[in-house]
Design a protein around this motif. Structure first.
Motif, PDB file in Angstrom:
ATOM      1  N   SER A 205      -5.394  -2.415   9.806  1.00 22.95           N
ATOM      2  CA  SER A 205      -4.273  -1.989   8.964  1.00 22.95           C
ATOM      3  C   SER A 205      -4.173  -2.843   7.713  1.00 22.95           C
ATOM      4  O   SER A 205      -4.323  -4.062   7.752  1.00 22.95           O
ATOM      5  CB  SER A 205      -2.962  -2.099   9.745  1.00 22.95           C
ATOM      6  OG  SER A 205      -1.851  -1.906   8.875  1.00 22.95           O
ATOM      7  N   PHE A 207      -1.315  -2.586   5.846  1.00 24.60           N
ATOM      8  CA  PHE A 207       0.112  -2.668   5.518  1.00 24.60           C
ATOM      9  C   PHE A 207       0.490  -4.115   5.182  1.00 24.60           C
ATOM     10  O   PHE A 207       0.208  -5.032   5.943  1.00 24.60           O
ATOM     11  CB  PHE A 207       0.965  -2.180   6.688  1.00 24.60           C
ATOM     12  CG  PHE A 207       2.450  -2.320   6.423  1.00 24.60           C
ATOM     13  CD1 PHE A 207       3.098  -1.472   5.560  1.00 24.60           C
ATOM     14  CD2 PHE A 207       3.175  -3.344   7.025  1.00 24.60           C
ATOM     15  CE1 PHE A 207       4.453  -1.612   5.296  1.00 24.60           C
ATOM     16  CE2 PHE A 207       4.520  -3.503   6.770  1.00 24.60           C
ATOM     17  CZ  PHE A 207       5.163  -2.631   5.896  1.00 24.60           C
ATOM     18  N   ASP A 243       0.715   2.155   8.376  1.00 27.14           N
ATOM     19  CA  ASP A 243      -0.414   2.407   7.485  1.00 27.14           C
ATOM     20  C   ASP A 243      -1.069   3.729   7.887  1.00 27.14           C
ATOM     21  O   ASP A 243      -1.830   3.783   8.859  1.00 27.14           O
ATOM     22  CB  ASP A 243      -1.433   1.265   7.575  1.00 27.14           C
ATOM     23  CG  ASP A 243      -2.636   1.480   6.670  1.00 27.14           C
ATOM     24  OD1 ASP A 243      -2.689   2.512   5.976  1.00 27.14           O
ATOM     25  OD2 ASP A 243      -3.532   0.614   6.653  1.00 27.14           O
TER      26      ASP A 243
END
Length: 469
Positions: A205, A207, A243
């Motif tokens: 991810s 994010f 994400d």
């Protein structure tokens, strides 16, 4: 006893921590001291996170003592490239002067996952400003100064995960998290003589990480060994509701030997423009690998690989920073070429970007066919970079003529394929070179197994820089 653990693998450190032979508090203090004393020597550190680190170390020590052992990263200190968001008032500067006081309220997902594994954040590490997306071509493109290579501080550690590579190589942290859009994990791994893993696009991810290029950015580990990279990837990989580009596929690291010969492909002409020692060490590595692999040359489909990937990168970088560019803030960046580079990127035509996206689809299909079926390759391989580390005051590429061709970098990043770089020799000047293994999408376990097999036959990864004078 503690100084002897500086260049110790995560697996061995984890076992000592698990059994109580090593204290998370003492280990964290050791690496904080190294970061604070040696970090400035390399320009590798932006911020040490001492208060947070010591609190995490105390918690880890209490948990392990009570029998609650979370796994091989529990109690292990690490550093994160400074484009990964951290909470608690810890700055996330993106390596750029205009953002030197920037803070976020939440940790990035990768930081959250590492905390859940028991790992201890000790530092935010230096990087090239805005991850190199403004077009830099020399090592000074960071407000913290050029990141120096522990093997020779008069040479560059590589970009844009500069501090991550230098910190692991110099024994400032056992592992670090970097990012790659086009070469930013494999380059410092090559220059600094460490292992660097670029995961499949979407495997980890993003994010909370600075966006440079939405369809190319990837987060991954830099470590002392390929095995360490697998342990870290096991902790940070996986789906993330925050994400939407994160893959739903679950990754579990398999550290067992494969039990068969690998089939490896060497693209025709891959060393044609490679520096002498990088080429020589690659050829010697092929001889070593012949003990565990069948190696054949392979002709790649005729496509403009670099043009495809660099067009996508430049167009998406211009879009990601459009407000920053429109406000004229590029003039506040450190590298002179970054003052005007962004404007060239905004001139890319939408038709060229769409054409590059369409060609990327063809590229991904054609390359995937090389890995397909029982007769396919386990990995393609080549030198990690075309040259060892360049001088700290040298341009590493010409602003007009660019780099030597980086075909595997263009393919791997454009198609989102995993690759790992590990050291494969040293020049007479004592600078490391690297070899990279690039595999099929989501085949991290395969490229890690090949790299582990190579490291089992060589000792390059067991050599470490001298302490700076």
């Amino acid at each position: 006893m503690l100084p002897n653990v500086i260049f110790t693998s995560i697996r061995e450190l984890g076992e000592r921590l698990r059994t109580g032979a090593l204290s998370p508090i003492a280990l964290t203090q050791l690496f904080l001291e190294r970061l604070e004393t040696l970090g400035p020597h390399y320009n590798a550190v932006v911020t040490t996170t001492r208060d947070r680190a010591m609190a995490q170390a105390q918690w880890a020590e209490a948990e392990i003592a009570s029998g609650h052992y979370r796994g091989p990263l529990h109690g292990i200190p690490y550093g994160a490239k400074d484009l990964i968001a951290t909470s608690g008032g810890i700055p996330t500067t993106w390596g750029a002067a205009p953002f030197r006081n920037q803070t976020f309220d939440d940790d990035a997902t990768v930081i959250q996952k590492l905390e859940a594994s028991g790992a201890i954040l000790v530092a935010k590490l230096a990087m090239v400003e805005l991850a190199g997306g403004m077009g830099y071509f020399q090592p000074h493109a960071s407000f913290t100064g050029p990141c120096r290579n522990p093997w020779n501080p008069n040479t560059w550690s590589g970009g844009s995960s500069s501090g991550s590579g230098a910190a692991v190589s110099g024994g400032l942290v056992p592992f670090a998290i970097g990012s790659e859009t086009f070469g930013s994990i494999l380059s410092p791994a090559n220059n600094c003589g460490v292992a660097g893993l670029r995961p499949t696009y979407g495997r980890v991810s993003r994010f909370g990480a600075m966006a440079l290029c939405w369809t190319l950015d990837k987060l991954g580990p830099l470590c002392l060994t390929a095995d360490d990279c697998g342990l870290v990837l096991d902790a940070i990989a996986g789906p993330d509701p925050a994400d939407p580009t994160a893959s739903q596929q679950v990754f579990t690291y398999d550290a067992e030997p494969v039990g068969r010969r690998f089939k490896l492909g060497v693209p025709t002409g891959i060393t044609d423009e490679v520096e002498e020692y990088a080429r020589r060490h690659f050829e010697q590595a092929l001889e070593v690998l012949s003990e565990v692999a069948t190696i054949d040359t392979v002709s790649l489909p005729d496509l403009p690989y670099e043009a495809i990937t660099r067009t996508i990168l430049a167009a998406e970088a211009a879009s990601a920073f459009d407000e920053f560019i429109d406000r004229g803030q590029a003039a506040e960046l450190t590298a002179p070429e970054d003052h005007y580079g962004p404007y060239a990127r905004t001139a890319i035509l939408a038709t060229d970007y769409i054409r590059a996206l369409r060609l990327r689809g063809r590229m991904a299909r054609d390359i995937d066919a090389l890995f397909e079926g029982s007769s396919g390759f386990d990995a393609l391989l080549g030198p990690s970079r075309w040259t060892p580390a360049t001088g700290i005051d040298e341009n590493f590429r010409s602003p007009v003529h660019g780099n030597a061709p980086d075909v595997l970098g263009a393919i791997g990043n454009g198609a989102g394929l995993p690759a790992i770089s590990v050291p494969n020799g040293f020049t007479p000047q004592g600078l490391p070179t690297g070899i990279q293994f690039m595999g099929r999408a989501y085949a991290e376990n395969t490229v890690l197994a090949i790299a582990r097999a190579y490291q089992g036959l060589t000792d390059w990864h067991q050599r470490h820089p001298p302490h700076p004078s």
